[in-house]
Enzyme design. Sequence first.
Site, PDB file in Angstrom:
ATOM      1  N   ASP A 245      43.817 -46.995  16.570  1.00  0.00           N
ATOM      2  CA  ASP A 245      43.470 -46.698  17.885  1.00  0.00           C
ATOM      3  C   ASP A 245      42.437 -47.320  18.624  1.00  0.00           C
ATOM      4  O   ASP A 245      41.836 -48.582  18.064  1.00  0.00           O
ATOM      5  CB  ASP A 245      42.614 -45.213  17.640  1.00  0.00           C
ATOM      6  CG  ASP A 245      41.037 -45.596  16.985  1.00  0.00           C
ATOM      7  OD1 ASP A 245      40.963 -46.404  16.204  1.00  0.00           O
ATOM      8  OD2 ASP A 245      40.106 -45.111  17.797  1.00  0.00           O
TER       9      ASP A 245
ATOM     10  N   GLY B  58      43.002 -44.969  10.296  1.00  0.00           N
ATOM     11  CA  GLY B  58      43.710 -45.888  10.651  1.00  0.00           C
ATOM     12  C   GLY B  58      45.059 -46.073   9.922  1.00  0.00           C
ATOM     13  O   GLY B  58      46.082 -46.505  10.321  1.00  0.00           O
TER      14      GLY B  58
ATOM     15  N   VAL C 197      43.739 -55.117  18.386  1.00  0.00           N
ATOM     16  CA  VAL C 197      45.231 -54.609  18.178  1.00  0.00           C
ATOM     17  C   VAL C 197      45.215 -52.987  18.002  1.00  0.00           C
ATOM     18  O   VAL C 197      44.078 -52.328  17.658  1.00  0.00           O
ATOM     19  CB  VAL C 197      46.019 -55.060  16.851  1.00  0.00           C
ATOM     20  CG1 VAL C 197      46.416 -56.654  17.379  1.00  0.00           C
ATOM     21  CG2 VAL C 197      45.431 -54.715  15.702  1.00  0.00           C
TER      22      VAL C 197
ATOM     23  N   ASP D  12      39.305 -56.892   9.221  1.00  0.00           N
ATOM     24  CA  ASP D  12      38.568 -58.009  10.266  1.00  0.00           C
ATOM     25  C   ASP D  12      37.586 -58.574   9.762  1.00  0.00           C
ATOM     26  O   ASP D  12      37.767 -59.737   9.143  1.00  0.00           O
ATOM     27  CB  ASP D  12      38.242 -57.032  11.362  1.00  0.00           C
ATOM     28  CG  ASP D  12      37.767 -57.571  12.558  1.00  0.00           C
ATOM     29  OD1 ASP D  12      37.585 -58.909  12.568  1.00  0.00           O
ATOM     30  OD2 ASP D  12      37.511 -56.949  13.535  1.00  0.00           O
TER      31      ASP D  12
ATOM     32  N   GLU E 127      44.754 -50.333   3.083  1.00  0.00           N
ATOM     33  CA  GLU E 127      43.976 -50.266   4.567  1.00  0.00           C
ATOM     34  C   GLU E 127      44.666 -50.439   5.554  1.00  0.00           C
ATOM     35  O   GLU E 127      45.831 -51.497   5.491  1.00  0.00           O
ATOM     36  CB  GLU E 127      42.859 -51.215   4.250  1.00  0.00           C
ATOM     37  CG  GLU E 127      41.960 -51.677   5.324  1.00  0.00           C
ATOM     38  CD  GLU E 127      41.175 -50.444   6.085  1.00  0.00           C
ATOM     39  OE1 GLU E 127      41.420 -49.592   6.532  1.00  0.00           O
ATOM     40  OE2 GLU E 127      39.649 -50.430   5.743  1.00  0.00           O
ATOM     41  N   ASP E 128      44.399 -50.467   6.851  1.00  0.00           N
ATOM     42  CA  ASP E 128      45.121 -50.733   8.032  1.00  0.00           C
ATOM     43  C   ASP E 128      44.900 -52.194   8.459  1.00  0.00           C
ATOM     44  O   ASP E 128      46.071 -52.955   8.659  1.00  0.00           O
ATOM     45  CB  ASP E 128      44.917 -49.680   9.169  1.00  0.00           C
ATOM     46  CG  ASP E 128      43.555 -49.564   9.643  1.00  0.00           C
ATOM     47  OD1 ASP E 128      42.684 -49.999   8.871  1.00  0.00           O
ATOM     48  OD2 ASP E 128      43.315 -48.945  10.606  1.00  0.00           O
TER      49      ASP E 128
HETATM   50  P1  5GP Z   1      36.035 -54.869   9.146  1.00  0.00           P
HETATM   51  O1  5GP Z   1      34.940 -54.240   8.342  1.00  0.00           O
HETATM   52  O2  5GP Z   1      36.817 -55.692   8.488  1.00  0.00           O
HETATM   53  O3  5GP Z   1      35.373 -55.530  10.294  1.00  0.00           O
HETATM   54  O4  5GP Z   1      36.892 -53.712   9.821  1.00  0.00           O
HETATM   55  C1  5GP Z   1      37.637 -52.682   9.334  1.00  0.00           C
HETATM   56  C2  5GP Z   1      37.853 -51.425  10.335  1.00  0.00           C
HETATM   57  O5  5GP Z   1      37.589 -51.667  11.694  1.00  0.00           O
HETATM   58  C3  5GP Z   1      39.473 -51.084  10.114  1.00  0.00           C
HETATM   59  O6  5GP Z   1      39.576 -50.222   9.168  1.00  0.00           O
HETATM   60  C4  5GP Z   1      39.480 -50.677  11.474  1.00  0.00           C
HETATM   61  O7  5GP Z   1      39.276 -49.146  11.447  1.00  0.00           O
HETATM   62  C5  5GP Z   1      38.578 -51.293  12.399  1.00  0.00           C
HETATM   63  N1  5GP Z   1      39.197 -52.477  13.189  1.00  0.00           N
HETATM   64  C6  5GP Z   1      39.102 -54.034  12.947  1.00  0.00           C
HETATM   65  N2  5GP Z   1      39.699 -54.295  13.617  1.00  0.00           N
HETATM   66  C7  5GP Z   1      40.462 -53.620  14.673  1.00  0.00           C
HETATM   67  C8  5GP Z   1      41.496 -53.921  15.430  1.00  0.00           C
HETATM   68  O8  5GP Z   1      41.897 -54.725  15.793  1.00  0.00           O
HETATM   69  N3  5GP Z   1      41.940 -52.468  16.058  1.00  0.00           N
HETATM   70  C9  5GP Z   1      41.531 -51.338  15.736  1.00  0.00           C
HETATM   71  N4  5GP Z   1      42.112 -50.213  16.168  1.00  0.00           N
HETATM   72  N5  5GP Z   1      40.627 -51.131  14.533  1.00  0.00           N
HETATM   73  C10 5GP Z   1      40.148 -52.330  14.289  1.00  0.00           C
END
Ligand code: 5GP
Length: 199
Positions: free
Chosen positions: A182, A67, A176, A126, A122-123
């Site tokens: 994606d 991402g 998003v 969450d 990082e993109d």
């Molecule tokens: P976390 O571990 O913080 O819950 O999530 C991290 C990863 O989940 C991000 O690097 C991304 O790949 C994916 N992710 C989290 N939220 C979103 C979102 O709103 N849209 C997309 N496309 N990917 C997300």
Amino acid sequence: MASNMPATRDLLETPVQPTDAAVTVQGERFRRYLSAERIKKRVAEMGKTIARDYATTTPILVSVLNGAFMYTADLMRAIDTDCEIDFIKLSSYGDEKVSSGEVRELKSVDAELEGRDVLVVEDIVDTGLSMEFMKRRLAEYNPASLRVSTLLHKPTATEPDLTLDYVGFRIPDLFVIGYGLDYGQLARNLSDIYILDEG
Ligand code: 5GP
């Protein structure tokens, strides 16, 4: 060439990016949330801040695939001091819109990180589970410093103890897409960022 491929002339006449205020991906509707212009401006500001903070050293950016590839390319060009790049890949959401809560490393970094100033790129953060995992994993290499940057942050979804050093935009806890992000591997090529339209 496969017979169903459009002729070159048709490709050139097809708009590269949808300009609509909304897109539908895999049957779900998303509305435009952050324009390419706004993203560009913010990434430029972040690059300036990072260049200033790392003025006396050569940091290594560790970009999180897949991402963050677009954000990384733009951020790196906005950093006008010496910097290096490497990549790490973690397991992601797969084709879902919610976190599985399980993080695995799919590709590790190749560069020697010991004694280096490491900046994770990082993109989106969450729940913060991926970032926490990454910080722990990269700390094992004994870098001189370890900071993290994320283009997007969903503060209401994130574990409150997680420190994020550089944040582009704080956004609501909604899915998003676009600008590298994606949905089921699609929509990464959109220049703008779109948010799930709940209405
Ligand atoms: P976390 O571990 O913080 O819950 O999530 C991290 C990863 O989940 C991000 O690097 C991304 O790949 C994916 N992710 C989290 N939220 C979103 C979102 O709103 N849209 C997309 N496309 N990917 C997300």
